[in-house]
Design an enzyme around this catalytic site. Structure first.
Site, short mmCIF file in Angstrom:
data_model
loop_
_atom_site.label_atom_id
_atom_site.label_comp_id
_atom_site.label_asym_id
_atom_site.label_seq_id
_atom_site.Cartn_x
_atom_site.Cartn_y
_atom_site.Cartn_z
N HIS A 1 -2.31 7.81 6.82
CA HIS A 1 -1.29 8.63 6.16
C HIS A 1 -1.90 9.93 5.61
CE1 HIS A 1 2.42 6.33 6.21
NE2 HIS A 1 1.85 5.26 5.70
N CYS B 1 5.79 -0.27 7.11
CA CYS B 1 5.46 0.90 6.29
C CYS B 1 6.68 1.26 5.45
CB CYS B 1 5.09 2.07 7.20
SG CYS B 1 4.68 3.58 6.32
N LEU B 2 6.46 1.61 4.19
CA LEU B 2 7.58 1.98 3.32
C LEU B 2 8.29 3.24 3.80
CD1 LEU B 2 6.00 1.21 -0.18
CD2 LEU B 2 7.69 -0.15 1.07
N GLN C 1 2.97 9.93 1.19
CA GLN C 1 4.31 9.34 1.28
C GLN C 1 5.21 9.72 0.11
OE1 GLN C 1 2.44 5.30 2.12
NE2 GLN C 1 4.40 5.11 3.15
N GLY D 1 0.83 -1.19 0.00
CA GLY D 1 0.00 0.00 0.00
C GLY D 1 0.87 1.25 0.00
N HIS E 1 -4.53 1.84 7.56
CA HIS E 1 -3.15 2.33 7.63
C HIS E 1 -2.92 3.46 6.61
CE1 HIS E 1 1.40 1.40 7.81
NE2 HIS E 1 1.27 2.23 6.79
N GLU E 2 -3.36 3.23 5.37
CA GLU E 2 -3.13 4.24 4.32
C GLU E 2 -3.99 5.48 4.55
OE1 GLU E 2 -0.55 3.73 2.70
OE2 GLU E 2 -0.40 1.57 3.05
#
Ligand code: NI
Length: 167
Positions: free
Chosen positions: A137, A91-92, A51, A46, A133-134
Site C-alpha cells: 500500500h 483489504c479494507l 488507505q 492491518g 500487503h501493507e
C-alpha cells in the site's frame, strides 16, 4: 482519537507513494492511534496510512485473535525474505473481495517505533502476509495487482457498480 475514512479501490489516491517519516512526533503518534482505532473498528488486521489518504510510511497491524498485539511500523524495510506461501487476502479498501496471493513465507523487517527507536521483526505466516500487503500500500499497490488482468477488470467493474449503487 478519531475514526478515519478509508479510501476505496479504484480511488487513484491509493496509487500514491508514501514518503518516509522524518521525525516521529506527536502528529505521527496521533495518526498511528487514529489508524489503530479505525482498523479495530472496521474490523481489519492491518491498515496503511495510504488507505486513509495520508501519504507517509506508517502502518498498523494486529493479527492476534484477541486484538491485543498492536504493531506500529514506521518507515519499515524488508531486509530478508524467503520461502513462499499462498494466502487468501482481503483489504479494507476492497470490501467483499478476497483472492489468493503468493508472497514470501518469512520476512525480517527493520522498522522505526513510536518512541523514535528502531526494532527488528521476524514474521512468518499471516503476520508476514500482512506486513507485505501493507507495505505494498505504501508503494501505491493493492493486493489485486498481483492477480491476472481478467480478474482485476472484473473486480474493478464490481466495485464501481457497488459504489454507484450505494451513492
Ligand atoms: Ni489492504
Amino acid at each position: 482519537m478519531a475514526l478515519l475514512p478509508i479510501l476505496k479501490f479504484p480511488d487513484p489516491r491509493l496509487r500514491k507513494k508514501a514518503s518516509p517519516v522524518a521525525t516521529v512526533d506527536e502528529s505521527i503518534r496521533k495518526l498511528a492511534a487514529d489508524m489503530a482505532e479505525t482498523m479495530y473498528a472496521a474490523p481489519g488486521i492491518g491498515l496503511a496510512a495510504t488507505q486513509v489518504d495520508v501519504h507517509r510510511q506508517v502502518i498498523v497491524i494486529d493479527t492476534s485473535d484477541d486484538r491485543s498485539e498492536l504493531l506500529t511500523l514506521i518507515n519499515p524495510r524488508i531486509v530478508e525474505r524467503d520461502g513462499e506461501q499462498v494466502y487468501e487476502e482481503g483489504c479494507l479498501s476492497l470490501p467483499g473481495i478476497y483472492d489468493k496471493v503468493t508472497r514470501a513465507e518469512h520476512v525480517r523487517v527493520v522498522t522505526q517505533t513510536l518512541d523514535g527507536g528502531e526494532r527488528e521483526i521476524e514474521a512468518h505466516g499471516l503476520l508476514a502476509v500482512c506486513i507485505q500487503h501493507e507495505m505494498d500500500h505504501l508503494q501505491g499497490k493493492v493486493f489485486v495487482d498481483h492477480l491476472s488482468q481478467l480478474k482485476q477488470t472484473r473486480i474493478r467493474t464490481r466495485l464501481m457498480k457497488q459504489a454507484r449503487e450505494s451513492a
